[in-house]
Design a protein around this motif. Sequence first.
Motif, PDB file in Angstrom:
ATOM      1  N   GLN A  57       5.876   6.420   3.387  1.00 40.36           N
ATOM      2  CA  GLN A  57       5.379   5.132   2.777  1.00 40.36           C
ATOM      3  C   GLN A  57       3.884   4.906   2.441  1.00 40.36           C
ATOM      4  N   GLY A  58       3.094   5.696   3.105  1.00 43.35           N
ATOM      5  CA  GLY A  58       1.773   5.708   2.787  1.00 43.35           C
ATOM      6  C   GLY A  58       0.959   6.220   4.095  1.00 43.35           C
ATOM      7  N   TRP A 121      -7.639   1.253   9.496  1.00 41.33           N
ATOM      8  CA  TRP A 121      -7.952   1.863   8.172  1.00 41.33           C
ATOM      9  C   TRP A 121      -7.713   0.620   7.189  1.00 41.33           C
ATOM     10  N   LEU A 122      -6.469   0.140   7.012  1.00 43.17           N
ATOM     11  CA  LEU A 122      -6.324  -0.995   6.217  1.00 43.17           C
ATOM     12  C   LEU A 122      -7.322  -2.177   6.292  1.00 43.17           C
ATOM     13  N   SER A 127      -7.447   2.528   1.349  1.00 46.93           N
ATOM     14  CA  SER A 127      -6.187   2.555   0.907  1.00 46.93           C
ATOM     15  C   SER A 127      -5.504   3.687   1.526  1.00 46.93           C
ATOM     16  N   LEU A 128      -4.032   3.867   1.526  1.00 47.27           N
ATOM     17  CA  LEU A 128      -3.285   4.677   1.924  1.00 47.27           C
ATOM     18  C   LEU A 128      -2.721   5.635   0.742  1.00 47.27           C
ATOM     19  N   TRP A 129      -2.469   7.007   0.864  1.00 48.83           N
ATOM     20  CA  TRP A 129      -1.926   7.596  -0.076  1.00 48.83           C
ATOM     21  C   TRP A 129      -0.384   7.648  -0.048  1.00 48.83           C
ATOM     22  N   GLN A 135      -0.020   7.920  -5.721  1.00 44.10           N
ATOM     23  CA  GLN A 135      -1.051   6.634  -5.934  1.00 44.10           C
ATOM     24  C   GLN A 135      -1.478   6.437  -4.703  1.00 44.10           C
ATOM     25  N   TYR A 136      -2.702   5.775  -4.831  1.00 42.54           N
ATOM     26  CA  TYR A 136      -3.224   4.997  -3.767  1.00 42.54           C
ATOM     27  C   TYR A 136      -2.763   3.703  -3.483  1.00 42.54           C
ATOM     28  N   LYS A 137      -2.300   2.997  -2.518  1.00 41.59           N
ATOM     29  CA  LYS A 137      -1.907   1.605  -2.109  1.00 41.59           C
ATOM     30  C   LYS A 137      -2.561   0.996  -0.944  1.00 41.59           C
ATOM     31  N   ARG A 138      -2.616  -0.281  -0.887  1.00 39.90           N
ATOM     32  CA  ARG A 138      -3.041  -1.004   0.023  1.00 39.90           C
ATOM     33  C   ARG A 138      -2.020  -1.681   0.932  1.00 39.90           C
TER      34      ARG A 138
END
Length: 138
Positions: A57-58, A121-122, A127-129, A135-138
């Motif tokens: 999921q990230g 981290w968030l 962002s997470l991969w 793609q990167y996401k938050r």
Amino acid sequence: MSSMVSRPAVAGVGQAITHFSSLALFETDCWDLHHGMSNQRQDFVLLNMREQAAYQQGHLPQAVLIQHSRIDSESLALYPADTLFVVYCADPHCNGADKAALKLAQLNRPVKKMLGGVTGWLDEGFSLWCQSDHQYKR
């Protein structure tokens, strides 16, 4: 009347210096980790200690998925003996990173724990991969 904060007595200055200076030997934070990664100074391997579904999921960029129960000499054979591993988990309440750090140390591997886990981290705005979306996401 004293508070629960000041009981027991506060450590002496010398003890505090010893304690707090030693923390840097065992821990790193999200910002320092991100700085190293984004400035081509990544001299460590980042290990994700969360379950596979959470990882998919990230996860932190360039993190390797490995559960602490699978850390052994065989799973680390691809890495030189002096490789610094940085382990992280979901949040400050997750002890997967602590268990992994202990196993790595018992295998004579250099290790640090990233404080805060994915939550930290968030919280820092990073962002997470997401592997499945590429793609990167938050």
